[in-house]
Design an enzyme around this catalytic site. Structure first.
Site, PDB file in Angstrom:
ATOM      1  N   SER A 113      60.865 -57.438 -36.496  1.00  0.00           N
ATOM      2  CA  SER A 113      59.991 -56.617 -35.833  1.00  0.00           C
ATOM      3  C   SER A 113      59.686 -57.346 -34.393  1.00  0.00           C
ATOM      4  O   SER A 113      59.885 -58.499 -34.504  1.00  0.00           O
ATOM      5  CB  SER A 113      58.471 -56.615 -36.487  1.00  0.00           C
ATOM      6  OG  SER A 113      58.076 -57.956 -36.413  1.00  0.00           O
ATOM      7  N   ASP A 114      59.226 -56.839 -33.455  1.00  0.00           N
ATOM      8  CA  ASP A 114      58.799 -57.605 -32.357  1.00  0.00           C
ATOM      9  C   ASP A 114      57.433 -58.144 -32.756  1.00  0.00           C
ATOM     10  O   ASP A 114      56.761 -57.862 -33.787  1.00  0.00           O
ATOM     11  CB  ASP A 114      58.332 -56.376 -31.054  1.00  0.00           C
ATOM     12  CG  ASP A 114      58.373 -56.957 -29.895  1.00  0.00           C
ATOM     13  OD1 ASP A 114      58.271 -58.441 -29.595  1.00  0.00           O
ATOM     14  OD2 ASP A 114      58.297 -56.357 -28.571  1.00  0.00           O
ATOM     15  N   TRP A 115      57.024 -59.166 -32.100  1.00  0.00           N
ATOM     16  CA  TRP A 115      55.952 -60.019 -32.433  1.00  0.00           C
ATOM     17  C   TRP A 115      54.509 -58.960 -32.754  1.00  0.00           C
ATOM     18  O   TRP A 115      54.137 -58.623 -31.772  1.00  0.00           O
ATOM     19  CB  TRP A 115      55.666 -61.087 -31.679  1.00  0.00           C
ATOM     20  CG  TRP A 115      56.313 -62.456 -32.076  1.00  0.00           C
ATOM     21  CD1 TRP A 115      56.264 -63.767 -32.121  1.00  0.00           C
ATOM     22  CD2 TRP A 115      57.829 -62.412 -32.573  1.00  0.00           C
ATOM     23  NE1 TRP A 115      57.094 -64.550 -32.626  1.00  0.00           N
ATOM     24  CE2 TRP A 115      58.173 -63.873 -32.713  1.00  0.00           C
ATOM     25  CE3 TRP A 115      58.962 -61.398 -32.781  1.00  0.00           C
ATOM     26  CZ2 TRP A 115      59.430 -64.165 -33.385  1.00  0.00           C
ATOM     27  CZ3 TRP A 115      60.184 -61.889 -33.328  1.00  0.00           C
ATOM     28  CH2 TRP A 115      60.304 -63.360 -33.623  1.00  0.00           C
TER      29      TRP A 115
END
Length: 813
Positions: free
Chosen positions: A228-230
């Protein structure tokens, strides 16, 4: 060891893990790493932001990194081979810093020129983006380091990026936005993909079963990790069902304990967890972090000189869009007036998570001063792109002092840039988040000039700012109106007061920042800055000084630039104008000296209303740490500016066919369909300032012949000038007659770079992929060739094609 051998090691390790260990591995142990599992011989996998450098786990100038030119610059080289060399250098940097996974490259498209993060992406064209991205990924993985191609998918603007639902029809989704990812997955086999914050057609990308499991993994055969993106993962069950392997950062996320509990409650499929863990272990095996599995790369590429490569990429990326009367290269012995605040303090990289800290930066002033006799170069500020204070830089000697609640010093760290950016566990030795009560930035400042110096702060919470014994501010900075949580935390720069200082006389400075939960960062960390701005002078007076310098010189070189308040992660652009009085400066200088050269230091398009009034315009992008040296090489003729435009530059924002980046009721509709970039300009019948593919060199080329087969083209070109040069031979395809479905008027089908000396010829071999003649059939859900006759043209840019031939395509595979 073969892939089969690594898979055996993966299965052996997987079989030893229980549910709790498996789910813990999918959650990350902190901001940048996964937990080590010694019982199965698994080391901690470490990740780092990219794409122009490898920052590592510390966000500080104390841990410097090579800073390459921006991705727009790399794309402007039109050279996948050079991108591969850049990737190998970054792998070298990653291994030096103990990093296994580089969070790059960004292959989203330049849908609208207002995209605030476009400097971090390559191009408006999916073919060019895919080719450059393929080279980059191959290069990084040549060095045994994983990539995570991002942001999957349609993450093409920053406004409401965490929540926006991008509504994209099937054809443009396939033919434009998914296309670069597909190319890279099939041609470079990346070991990772990063899914975006946004939704696509109603489903957030960290839960998008169709696009991740059915398209990315099913159709394309991707066997790597999906991270995932953060902070993008939102729901435990939907994420694991949607194909998300890693929810970062950890440990507090939707995976870990939450995922184990969901499995035990029958809410999540244990088989899906097993598949995710298998992919993470496969990644570890590939990069050498799993005992019993030989890494994919055991013989590393030859060492690369990072500074030399940064300089080469920069000069190869510079795009000369105008050069009247051979204004460039500069004739030997000419007196040069260098003008612009950005000439002294260059912006070499974009803002946000792409930031790295180079050991040094060569500004245009540094580069030209090193290359020219002192008597032939003068400098004038002319105009500053910003009137806001910026993080403390030249002249400051600072350190950060950490104290506990009792006021005891518990740790210190030097602070070269005046920015405290401690994310996750990146704290000074001996300091923990539990014991840290306050941070004081303290040290000295030695001014470069006398006058009223402004000081300020950036960040949220309480601050006490003292300069030369005078308290300029003692108060609390609250949340502003910024919509993006990261942008809100970093905040707008706030000027707090001025102090009269004398050139060369040092003064004490202090910025005390007590910490509190009310103003905590969106991620665990400490983030704030001491800001400074030199003495302000009357803008008209500065321009008058620049005009006087220009009149006294043979050539005036004006460097104009954007700022972090114009181009950065976290927000989109409001317009394409250069900030401050820079347009006024250029016009005044051009009126005083007809031999005016303008260098545009911007990561993506800006309006240039004066472009027809100057002798030459050179686009330098964000040129990386060696940008000034590369600029001197090009201006003085030691090297040729090698770049071609990877995206269309409009004359004004009003001319641009696609500009909408702001959602309505949470939705952003891609109503333009297939027509972005040059495709949209063609459809609108509009003329930009400079077209896609445009770029001038220091020699001339004749296109002699075009030989066409169904599989590709051979183009013979001759260098008809007096200097050696490199030509980017471009191939465009257009249907001779309209077909059964709407298509662009023409599109890039291939390109190749060739080099030749004066009078020499060279042949460009350009493959012609079948996909160039296919469309996505929304009814059948498959790629379909459109039979008929196609005009295949080759030349120097979209609008400067020299030769053509007709190719007949049938509808069979």
């Amino acid at each position: 060891m073969t892939d089969a051998g690594r898979e055996q090691a993966v299965e052996a390790a997987l079989g030893k893990l229980g549910l709790d260990a498996r789910t813990r591995l999918l959650a990350g142990q902190d901001m940048w790493s996964l937990p080590a599992l010694p019982d199965i011989g698994l080391a901690s996998l470490v990740m780092s932001d990219g794409p122009i450098g490898v920052r590592g786990v510390r966000w500080t100038a104390d841990d410097p990194s090579i800073a390459l030119p921006s991705p727009t610059a790399l794309a402007a080289t039109w050279d996948p081979g050079l991108a591969r060399r850049a990737g190998r250098l970054l792998a070298q940097e990653a291994r030096r810093k103990g990093v296994h996974v580089l969070l790059a490259p960004t292959v989203n498209l330049h849908r609208s020129p207002l995209g605030g993060r476009h400097f971090e992406a390559y191009s408006e064209d999916p073919h060019l983006t895919g080719a450059i991205g393929t080279g980059y990924v191959r290069g990084v993985q040549d060095g045994g380091v994983a990539t995570t191609v991002k942001h999957f998918v349609a993450n093409d603007a920053e406004t409401d990026r965490f929540t926006v639902d991008n509504k994209v029809a099937a054809r443009p989704l396939r033919e434009l936005y998914l296309a670069p990812f597909e190319t890279i997955v099939k041609n470079a086999r990346p070991w990772g993909i990063m899914t975006a914050y946004n939704q696509v057609n109603g489903t957030t990308m960290t839960e998008h079963h169709h696009l991740v499991n059915e398209v990315l993994r099913g159709e394309w055969g991707f066997d790597g990790v999906n991270v995932s993106d953060w902070m993008a993962a939102r729901d435990t069950t939907r994420a694991i069902e949607g194909g998300l392997d890693l929810a970062m950062p950890g440990p507090d996320t939707v995976y870990g304990r939450a995922l184990a509990a969901a499995v035990r409650a029958g809410e999540a499929d244990e088989a899906a967890v097993e598949e995710a863990v298998r992919r993470v272990l496969r990644l570890a095996a590939r990069v050498g972090a799993l005992e019993g599995a030989e890494p994919v790369v055991t013989g590393l590429p030859a060492p690369i000189d990072g500074e030399a490569l940064a300089r080469e990429i920069a000069r190869r990326a510079f795009v000369l869009v105008r050069n009247e009367n051979a204004a460039l290269p500069l004739a030997e012995g000419r007196k040069v007036a260098l003008i612009g605040a950005a000439a002294r303090d260059a912006r070499v990289l974009g803002g946000g998570s792409a930031q790295v800290f180079p050991a040094h930066v060569v500004s245009p002033l540094d580069g030209l001063a090193a290359a020219l006799p002192p008597s032939s170069l003068t400098y004038a500020t002319g105009a500053d792109p910003s009137d806001e204070p910026a993080p403390a830089g030249p002249g400051f000697r600072l350190r950060a002092v950490c104290r506990d609640a009792a006021g005891n010093v518990i740790g210190e760290r030097s602070l070269p840039s005046g920015q405290v950016q401690w994310i996750g566990d990146d704290l000074p030795d001996g300091v923990t988040h539990d014991t840290l009560h306050s941070v004081e930035v303290t040290g000295t400042f030695t001014p470069r000039e006398s006058g009223e110096h402004a000081f300020g702060t950036r960040g949220l919470g309480a601050f006490t700012l003292t300069v030369a014994g005078e308290t300029l501010y003692d108060g609390v900075q609250g949340m502003g109106e910024e919509a993006d949580p990261f942008e809100a935390f970093f905040g707008a720069p706030a000027e707090r007061g001025t102090v009269a200082l004398t050139e060369g006389v040092p003064v004490e400075v202090s910025l005390l920042h007590p910490l509190d939960r009310e103003h905590a960062a969106p991620l665990p960390g400490v983030l704030f800055s001491l800001l400074h701005l030199g003495p302000r002078r009357d803008p008209d007076e500065l321009i008058a000084e620049a005009v006087a310098a220009a009149r006294a010189a043979d050539t005036a070189i004006v460097v104009v630039a954007t700022t972090e308040r114009v181009e950065s992660e976290g927000f989109d652009r409001a317009d394409l104008k250069l900030p401050g009085r820079q347009d006024d400066l250029v016009r005044a200088v051009a009126a005083a000296n007809p031999n005016t050269v303008v260098v545009v230091n911007a990561g993506s398009p800006v309006e240039m209303p004066w472009r027809e009034e100057v002798a030459a315009v050179l686009l330098s992008w964000f040129p990386g740490q060696e940008g000034g040296a590369a600029l001197a090489d090009v201006l003085l003729g030691a090297e040729e500016p090698g770049g071609r435009l990877p995206t269309t530059w409009p004359a004004t924002l009003a001319d641009a066919p696609v500009t909408e980046v702001t959602p309505t009721n949470g939705e952003l509709h891609y109503t333009e369909g297939l027509f972005i970039g040059y495709r949209a300009w063609d459809k609108a019948g509009a003329t930009p300032a400079y077209p896609f593919g445009h770029g001038l060199g220091y020699t001339t080329w004749e296109y002699e012949s075009l030989e066409l087969t169904p599989d590709g083209a051979t183009v013979r070109v001759r260098n008809t000038g007096s200097r050696p040069g490199r030509e980017v031979v471009q191939l465009y395809v257009s249907p001779v007659t309209p077909g059964p479905v709407e298509r662009p008027a023409r599109w890039l089908a291939g390109f190749a770079g060739v080099e030749a000396g004066p009078g020499e010829s060279a042949e460009a071999e350009i493959p012609l992929p079948r996909r160039a003649f296919e469309v996505w059939d929304e009814e059948t859900g498959a790629w379909t060739a459109i039979p008929g006759s196609y005009d295949v043209r080759t030349g120097r840019s979209l609008t400067d094609t020299r030769l053509g031939a007709t190719l007949t395509v049938d509808g069979t595979d």
